[in-house]
Motif scaffolding. Structure first.
Motif, short mmCIF file in Angstrom:
data_model
loop_
_atom_site.label_atom_id
_atom_site.label_comp_id
_atom_site.label_asym_id
_atom_site.label_seq_id
_atom_site.Cartn_x
_atom_site.Cartn_y
_atom_site.Cartn_z
N SER A 168 22.72 88.61 19.56
CA SER A 168 21.19 87.91 19.81
C SER A 168 20.33 88.72 20.20
CB SER A 168 22.36 86.46 21.32
OG SER A 168 22.96 85.46 20.92
N ALA A 169 19.46 88.89 19.76
CA ALA A 169 18.97 90.05 19.75
C ALA A 169 17.07 89.18 18.86
CB ALA A 169 19.02 91.31 19.12
N THR A 170 16.36 90.87 18.84
CA THR A 170 15.18 89.83 18.03
C THR A 170 15.13 91.20 16.83
OG1 THR A 170 14.21 89.82 20.40
CG2 THR A 170 12.66 90.28 18.18
N TYR A 171 15.35 90.86 15.71
CA TYR A 171 15.03 91.26 14.40
C TYR A 171 13.65 91.13 14.08
CZ TYR A 171 19.88 89.73 14.89
OH TYR A 171 21.59 90.88 15.27
N PHE A 172 13.38 92.52 13.03
CA PHE A 172 11.95 92.60 12.86
C PHE A 172 12.67 93.03 11.02
CE2 PHE A 172 9.29 92.44 16.39
CZ PHE A 172 10.19 92.94 17.67
N CYS A 173 11.77 92.56 10.55
CA CYS A 173 11.66 92.92 9.28
C CYS A 173 10.54 93.74 9.10
CB CYS A 173 10.99 92.25 8.14
SG CYS A 173 9.73 91.16 8.05
N ALA A 174 10.72 94.91 8.09
CA ALA A 174 9.27 95.60 8.17
C ALA A 174 9.04 96.31 6.73
CB ALA A 174 9.75 97.30 8.57
N ALA A 175 8.77 96.84 6.68
CA ALA A 175 8.04 97.73 5.13
C ALA A 175 7.47 98.92 5.18
CB ALA A 175 7.33 96.25 4.06
N SER A 176 7.53 99.57 3.95
CA SER A 176 7.09 100.78 3.34
C SER A 176 6.72 101.25 2.36
CB SER A 176 7.48 101.67 4.58
OG SER A 176 9.19 102.63 4.09
N LYS A 177 5.64 101.97 1.78
CA LYS A 177 5.20 102.84 0.92
C LYS A 177 5.45 103.83 0.43
CE LYS A 177 0.76 101.86 1.26
NZ LYS A 177 -0.92 101.30 1.32
N GLY A 178 5.79 104.67 -1.16
CA GLY A 178 6.01 105.79 -1.78
C GLY A 178 6.95 106.60 -1.17
N THR A 179 6.60 107.97 -1.09
CA THR A 179 6.87 109.03 -0.91
C THR A 179 6.35 109.61 0.39
OG1 THR A 179 6.58 110.29 -2.25
CG2 THR A 179 8.15 109.41 -2.78
N GLY A 180 7.44 110.24 0.96
CA GLY A 180 6.41 111.42 1.88
C GLY A 180 7.21 110.82 3.21
#
Lengths: 114, 113
Positions: free
Chosen positions: B85-97
């Motif tokens: 039981s918790a809050t779940y977040f999806c996320a995304a990022s791009k590229g290198t660096g």
């Protein structure tokens, strides 16, 4: 091995005031990012510091500024506080420029603006 | 501009059941998709992550399914426990660096005993 530490944990300010939040990255990390998490929302990227320079910035006004020190710790400064600045401010650390995604977050500083 | 859309906003699952949280993204340049778990009063903690070269990744009871053509990915929690039981977040990022994550709005999961 200490994780990401932030201070203060809670603070209350009034509109127009200025605030400084502090962050010490996880041991071995040299990159610090700051995120703002409004109540019931996901974190939003503010900016990122590496080698004492701001490397990336999100969609936040110039009232938000930061600094990174030679020991990799960082500060987030917010000037002319608005009610809408009330949020949990999260610091995250990582190592170098590798896009591994392994950001380690602190427990945050909860700012309330009255 | 919300680049990662997450659903549902909240979810109640019985102990032992399967919890499923979905995310959709818009930016095809995204190439890294982590899921974070956040307990009250704590910062988000990385749970599991996937890159678009695979369609599924499993770690214990947690599985990410990734559909590149549909620009969607989901988190499956098998044998859900009250401690999940918790809050779940999806996320995304791009590229290198340097890493810059774009988060979804979160899903509050409650696993009933």
């Amino acid at each position: 091995d200490a994780g990401v530490t932030q201070s203060p944990t809670h603070l209350i300010k009034t509109r127009g005031q200025q605030v400084t939040l502090r962050c010490s990255p996880k041991s071995g990390h040299d990159t610090v990012s700051w995120y703002q998490q409004a109540l019931g929302q996901g974190p939003q990227f503010i900016f990122q510091y590496y080698e004492e320079e701001e490397r990336q910035r999100g969609n936040f006004p110039d009232r938000f500024s930061g600094h990174q020190f030679p020991n990799y710790s960082s500060e987030l400064n917010v000037n002319a506080l608005l009610l809408g600045d009330s949020a949990l401010y999260l610091c995250a650390s990582s190592f170098g420029t590798l896009n591994t995604g392994e950001l380690f977050f602190g427990e945050g500083s909860r700012l309330t603006v009255l | 501009q919300q680049q990662v859309k997450q659903s549902p906003q909240s979810l109640i699952v019985q102990k032992g059941g399967i919890s499923i949280i979905n995310c959709a993204y818009e930016n095809t340049a995204f190439d890294y998709f982590p899921w974070y778990q956040q307990f009250p009063g704590k910062g988000p903690a990385l749970l599991i992550a996937i890159r678009p070269d695979v369609s599924e990744k499993k770690e214990g009871r947690f599985t990410i399914s990734f559909n590149k053509s549909a620009k969607q990915f989901s988190l499956h929690i098998m044998d859900s426990q009250p401690g999940d039981s918790a809050t779940y977040f999806c996320a995304a990022s791009k590229g290198t660096g340097f890493q810059k994550l774009v988060f979804g709005t979160g899903t509050r999961l409650l696993v009933s005993p």
